[in-house]
Design an enzyme around this catalytic site. Structure first.
Site, mmCIF file in Angstrom:
data_model
loop_
_atom_site.group_PDB
_atom_site.id
_atom_site.type_symbol
_atom_site.label_atom_id
_atom_site.label_comp_id
_atom_site.label_asym_id
_atom_site.label_seq_id
_atom_site.Cartn_x
_atom_site.Cartn_y
_atom_site.Cartn_z
ATOM 1 N N TYR A 30 -114.722 58.104 58.008
ATOM 2 C CA TYR A 30 -114.800 58.846 59.270
ATOM 3 C C TYR A 30 -114.711 60.330 58.953
ATOM 4 C CZ TYR A 30 -113.554 60.854 63.773
ATOM 5 O OH TYR A 30 -113.542 61.627 64.901
ATOM 6 N N GLU B 100 -118.900 64.502 65.314
ATOM 7 C CA GLU B 100 -118.227 63.311 64.793
ATOM 8 C C GLU B 100 -119.239 62.381 64.146
ATOM 9 O OE1 GLU B 100 -114.970 60.730 66.934
ATOM 10 O OE2 GLU B 100 -116.946 59.976 67.517
#
Length: 274
Positions: A101, A185
């Site tokens: 991530y 993101e």
């Protein structure tokens, strides 16, 4: 303004971030044709501005163009958290070795950005952040200094990302700052079996205060709005957000707002508070 995934993907590609080959389709026949051009086996992904698409059945693997056609028929028109699917992205599948991530988010209280990284990317990242917050690194970024090569290496190391992800860390920072974004993101950011660092998904939120610098992007956004009410509001220069439930909020700045409650049953009286 939140971008659709296919828009975020195109943005990442412009900044040199590796992304899978993909096409956008508005119908099942278009999805089948896209699958044929992409080699047959594809991933069909619902294009809506909300998370949880995978758990809702909006992201599915199709073994061949015929399966892509059937999968697109099933996904188009789905309701995912109040968002109707009008388009799908048909993407080339990637052989994943490991998921990570990586993201940047504005820390308004501190007046800076946070780089957020974890070696445990994927659909369960929210649960990881709650159950084991130590597995998610949060590194402050001075906006004046930005993300240098040394800072990118620091972010990658803190989050448990491979060293070869550092160039992607810098490229996403450039995308964030040059496009007036509040959030960038990638979940998951993956290392493929051949060692490449690839963004498999993307979420980008642009700062509406900078919309005068990007009139084309906002004009296209109005045309692609999930909810026709949001498109109508945008055309009138208003922000409208569709919410669940029966409480409406009207805000006009300076801390002044009004709420309107609509019970499910016809009320004897109605009230408005300010």
């Amino acid at each position: 303004m939140d971008l659709f995934e296919h828009q975020a993907r195109e943005l990442f590609e412009r900044y040199g971030v590796l992304v899978p080959r993909a096409e956008v389709a508005d119908s099942a026949p278009e999805a089948r044709a896209a699958a044929e051009r992409l080699g047959g086996r594809v991933v069909v992904k619902a294009q809506v501005r909300t998370g949880g698409r995978g758990k809702a059945g909006g992201v599915r693997l199709a073994a061949d163009p015929a399966a892509a056609y059937l999968t697109a028929r099933q996904i188009l028109g789905m309701d995912i958290k109040g968002h109707t699917v009008h388009r799908v992205m048909v993407a080339e599948p990637v052989e994943v070795e490991r998921e990570f991530y990586l993201g940047y988010a504005l820390d308004r209280a501190a007046g800076r950005f946070l780089a957020i990284a974890s070696a445990e990317g994927g659909m369960e990242i929210e649960e990881v952040a709650v159950r084991r917050p130590e597995a998610v690194a949060r590194i402050p970024v001075d906006p004046d200094e930005g993300v240098t090569e040394a800072k990118a290496a620091e972010i990658a190391a803190a989050g448990g990302l491979p060293a070869e992800a550092a160039p992607t860390v810098r490229r996403l920072w450039r995308a964030l700052t040059e496009q007036d974004a509040l959030l960038v993101e990638v979940n998951p950011l993956v290392r493929t079996r051949d060692g490449a660092i690839v963004a498999l998904d993307g979420k980008v939120t642009l700062d509406d205060n900078a919309r005068f610098r990007r009139p084309r992007a906002y004009a296209a956004d109005t045309a692609e709005a999930d909810d026709p009410r949001e498109a109508e509001a945008a055309a009138r220069g208003l922000n409208y957000v569709t919410l669940d439930g029966h409480v409406g909020v009207i805000g006009n700045g300076a801390g002044v707002s009004a709420t309107r409650t609509t019970p499910t049953a016809p009320p004897a009286t109605s009230s408005t508070t300010a």
